[in-house]
Enzyme design. Sequence first.
Site, PDB file in Angstrom:
ATOM      1  N   ALA A 156       0.860  -1.179   0.000  1.00 35.41           N
ATOM      2  CA  ALA A 156       0.000   0.000   0.000  1.00 35.41           C
ATOM      3  C   ALA A 156       0.897   1.229   0.000  1.00 35.41           C
ATOM      4  O   ALA A 156       2.064   1.171   0.406  1.00 35.41           O
ATOM      5  CB  ALA A 156      -0.890  -0.029   1.234  1.00 35.41           C
TER       6      ALA A 156
ATOM      7  N   GLY B  33       0.445  -4.831   0.890  1.00 34.93           N
ATOM      8  CA  GLY B  33      -0.824  -4.794   0.158  1.00 34.93           C
ATOM      9  C   GLY B  33      -0.707  -5.418  -1.230  1.00 34.93           C
ATOM     10  O   GLY B  33      -1.692  -5.947  -1.764  1.00 34.93           O
TER      11      GLY B  33
ATOM     12  N   GLU C 170      -1.219  -8.908  -0.633  1.00 34.86           N
ATOM     13  CA  GLU C 170      -2.646  -9.151  -0.354  1.00 34.86           C
ATOM     14  C   GLU C 170      -3.461  -9.154  -1.651  1.00 34.86           C
ATOM     15  O   GLU C 170      -4.376  -9.961  -1.817  1.00 34.86           O
ATOM     16  CB  GLU C 170      -3.171  -8.092   0.632  1.00 34.86           C
ATOM     17  CG  GLU C 170      -2.569  -8.314   2.010  1.00 34.86           C
ATOM     18  CD  GLU C 170      -2.902  -7.219   3.001  1.00 34.86           C
ATOM     19  OE1 GLU C 170      -2.647  -6.044   2.673  1.00 34.86           O
ATOM     20  OE2 GLU C 170      -3.399  -7.536   4.083  1.00 34.86           O
TER      21      GLU C 170
ATOM     22  N   GLU D  46       4.858  -4.962   6.904  1.00 33.75           N
ATOM     23  CA  GLU D  46       4.061  -4.030   7.722  1.00 33.75           C
ATOM     24  C   GLU D  46       4.552  -3.918   9.147  1.00 33.75           C
ATOM     25  O   GLU D  46       4.564  -2.839   9.744  1.00 33.75           O
ATOM     26  CB  GLU D  46       2.580  -4.454   7.740  1.00 33.75           C
ATOM     27  CG  GLU D  46       1.809  -4.118   6.478  1.00 33.75           C
ATOM     28  CD  GLU D  46       1.873  -5.220   5.422  1.00 33.75           C
ATOM     29  OE1 GLU D  46       2.827  -6.026   5.435  1.00 33.75           O
ATOM     30  OE2 GLU D  46       0.962  -5.260   4.577  1.00 33.75           O
TER      31      GLU D  46
HETATM   32  N1  CAA Z   1       4.602   3.231  -0.780  1.00 33.41           N
HETATM   33  C1  CAA Z   1       5.038   4.376  -1.336  1.00 33.41           C
HETATM   34  N2  CAA Z   1       6.163   4.474  -2.081  1.00 33.41           N
HETATM   35  C2  CAA Z   1       6.881   3.347  -2.265  1.00 33.41           C
HETATM   36  C3  CAA Z   1       6.492   2.102  -1.723  1.00 33.41           C
HETATM   37  C4  CAA Z   1       5.295   2.065  -0.949  1.00 33.41           C
HETATM   38  N3  CAA Z   1       4.830   0.932  -0.417  1.00 33.41           N
HETATM   39  N4  CAA Z   1       7.403   1.189  -2.073  1.00 33.41           N
HETATM   40  C5  CAA Z   1       8.324   1.821  -2.829  1.00 33.41           C
HETATM   41  N5  CAA Z   1       8.013   3.125  -2.939  1.00 33.41           N
HETATM   42  C6  CAA Z   1       8.756   4.153  -3.675  1.00 33.41           C
HETATM   43  C7  CAA Z   1      10.007   4.599  -2.928  1.00 33.41           C
HETATM   44  O1  CAA Z   1       9.697   5.548  -1.925  1.00 33.41           O
HETATM   45  C8  CAA Z   1      10.821   5.138  -4.064  1.00 33.41           C
HETATM   46  O2  CAA Z   1      10.338   6.423  -4.377  1.00 33.41           O
HETATM   47  P1  CAA Z   1      11.388   7.670  -4.565  1.00 33.41           P
HETATM   48  O3  CAA Z   1      12.223   7.251  -5.748  1.00 33.41           O
HETATM   49  O4  CAA Z   1      10.511   8.835  -4.815  1.00 33.41           O
HETATM   50  O5  CAA Z   1      12.189   7.723  -3.309  1.00 33.41           O
HETATM   51  C9  CAA Z   1      10.469   4.248  -5.252  1.00 33.41           C
HETATM   52  O6  CAA Z   1       9.244   3.610  -4.889  1.00 33.41           O
HETATM   53  C10 CAA Z   1      11.510   3.171  -5.507  1.00 33.41           C
HETATM   54  O7  CAA Z   1      11.732   2.467  -4.294  1.00 33.41           O
HETATM   55  P2  CAA Z   1      13.155   2.274  -3.629  1.00 33.41           P
HETATM   56  O8  CAA Z   1      14.077   3.382  -4.017  1.00 33.41           O
HETATM   57  O9  CAA Z   1      12.956   2.042  -2.171  1.00 33.41           O
HETATM   58  O10 CAA Z   1      13.621   0.941  -4.370  1.00 33.41           O
HETATM   59  P3  CAA Z   1      14.588  -0.200  -3.802  1.00 33.41           P
HETATM   60  O11 CAA Z   1      14.855  -1.122  -4.945  1.00 33.41           O
HETATM   61  O12 CAA Z   1      15.755   0.389  -3.101  1.00 33.41           O
HETATM   62  O13 CAA Z   1      13.736  -0.963  -2.706  1.00 33.41           O
HETATM   63  C11 CAA Z   1      11.747  -2.020  -1.820  1.00 33.41           C
HETATM   64  C12 CAA Z   1      12.560  -1.661  -3.083  1.00 33.41           C
HETATM   65  C13 CAA Z   1      12.545  -3.023  -0.970  1.00 33.41           C
HETATM   66  C14 CAA Z   1      10.471  -2.684  -2.321  1.00 33.41           C
HETATM   67  C15 CAA Z   1      11.460  -0.757  -1.000  1.00 33.41           C
HETATM   68  O14 CAA Z   1      10.944   0.236  -1.865  1.00 33.41           O
HETATM   69  C16 CAA Z   1      10.462  -0.954   0.098  1.00 33.41           C
HETATM   70  O15 CAA Z   1      10.821  -1.502   1.142  1.00 33.41           O
HETATM   71  N6  CAA Z   1       9.212  -0.501  -0.102  1.00 33.41           N
HETATM   72  C17 CAA Z   1       8.172  -0.493   0.914  1.00 33.41           C
HETATM   73  C18 CAA Z   1       7.616  -1.902   1.120  1.00 33.41           C
HETATM   74  C19 CAA Z   1       6.594  -1.888   2.225  1.00 33.41           C
HETATM   75  O16 CAA Z   1       6.872  -1.598   3.355  1.00 33.41           O
HETATM   76  N7  CAA Z   1       5.335  -2.288   1.886  1.00 33.41           N
HETATM   77  C20 CAA Z   1       4.250  -2.381   2.826  1.00 33.41           C
HETATM   78  C21 CAA Z   1       3.408  -1.132   2.785  1.00 33.41           C
HETATM   79  S1  CAA Z   1       2.165  -1.096   4.047  1.00 33.41           S
HETATM   80  C22 CAA Z   1       0.869  -2.027   3.464  1.00 33.41           C
HETATM   81  O17 CAA Z   1       0.942  -2.619   2.408  1.00 33.41           O
HETATM   82  C23 CAA Z   1      -0.361  -2.054   4.358  1.00 33.41           C
HETATM   83  C24 CAA Z   1      -1.475  -2.970   3.981  1.00 33.41           C
HETATM   84  O18 CAA Z   1      -1.483  -4.129   4.272  1.00 33.41           O
HETATM   85  C25 CAA Z   1      -2.675  -2.470   3.307  1.00 33.41           C
END
Ligand code: CAA
Length: 259
Positions: free
Chosen positions: A67, A110, A113, A133
């Site tokens: 998400a 998400g 999911e 999460e």
């Molecule tokens: N939300 C918003 N932006 C996100 C995102 C997310 N879930 N995942 C990645 N992005 C964005 C990053 O912020 C980045 O944007 P900028 O270039 O503007 O900084 C862009 O996507 C590229 O990501 P990274 O530079 O981080 O890429 P990476 O290859 O270094 O890492 C990754 C990839 C390991 C997937 C890392 O992006 C990451 O950990 N992302 C978040 C994953 C996460 O925590 N997901 C769970 C979200 S909560 C949820 O899903 C709740 C639910 O159940 C409903």
Amino acid sequence: MVNNETMIKTARDNAVGIITLNRPEVLNALNIKMVAEIVFALERFDRDETVKVMVIQGAGRAFAAGADIDEMLDKGSIDLELHNQFTDWDRIAKIKKPIIGALHGFVLGGGFELALSCDILLAGQNTEFGFPEVGLGIMPGAGGTQRLTKLIGHQRAMKWLLTGARFSAAEAMNCGIVSSVFPDELLKEETKKMARAIAEKPALSVRLIKESVHKANELSLFEGMQQERKNFYLLFSSEDQKEGMRAFKERRKADFKGR
Ligand code: CAA
């Protein structure tokens, strides 16, 4: 109701309806509007008699990395309660036609999911799965704790959900989360092949098999078998049952009409 797709792309490959998550700059992070667009597109394909199977896939480096954290950062519980965004997600479970998830890159939170809401999951070999999460001070909210646990059991679900660790496509295959793993470059082609193969089957059989398999998660064995039997009997009212069996006897290819 959403009618302008801006965060997804939809396309057709004959009887296959394809939805591509299309925010590659944020690894297809799912915000509220995007989920509404996905659900709208699924429902549209579900109503369209010329579509038999749907595929959800991601553009760029990921299927979906979760998400949208930017959208959630400043939210309060009351915002979430009032908006009740997960009712949109619940509608995915009501889709009658099969949904194939073609997974590559990151399938997190998400995004995972959403994948678990599909009926068949195919993955590229370098796909990484996980529920991160817990590291954000939240937990899955769109079915992750429930669907993952039903699918892979208490022990492994606890491990992945409590550690937030990422795991590989091979591990996902081992746990029964995905049905097949392919070299990344073959994923799209293999997904198409599977979608086309299912699209050729009689649509009513496909629909009632999907319904019956889903009931296995909700009902006792006895109740599930009663439901299965009703669906089995129902198919004997279809033209496709007569055509399928006659074609077998006449040693020819069946010409299914979907009714
Ligand atoms: N939300 C918003 N932006 C996100 C995102 C997310 N879930 N995942 C990645 N992005 C964005 C990053 O912020 C980045 O944007 P900028 O270039 O503007 O900084 C862009 O996507 C590229 O990501 P990274 O530079 O981080 O890429 P990476 O290859 O270094 O890492 C990754 C990839 C390991 C997937 C890392 O992006 C990451 O950990 N992302 C978040 C994953 C996460 O925590 N997901 C769970 C979200 S909560 C949820 O899903 C709740 C639910 O159940 C409903």
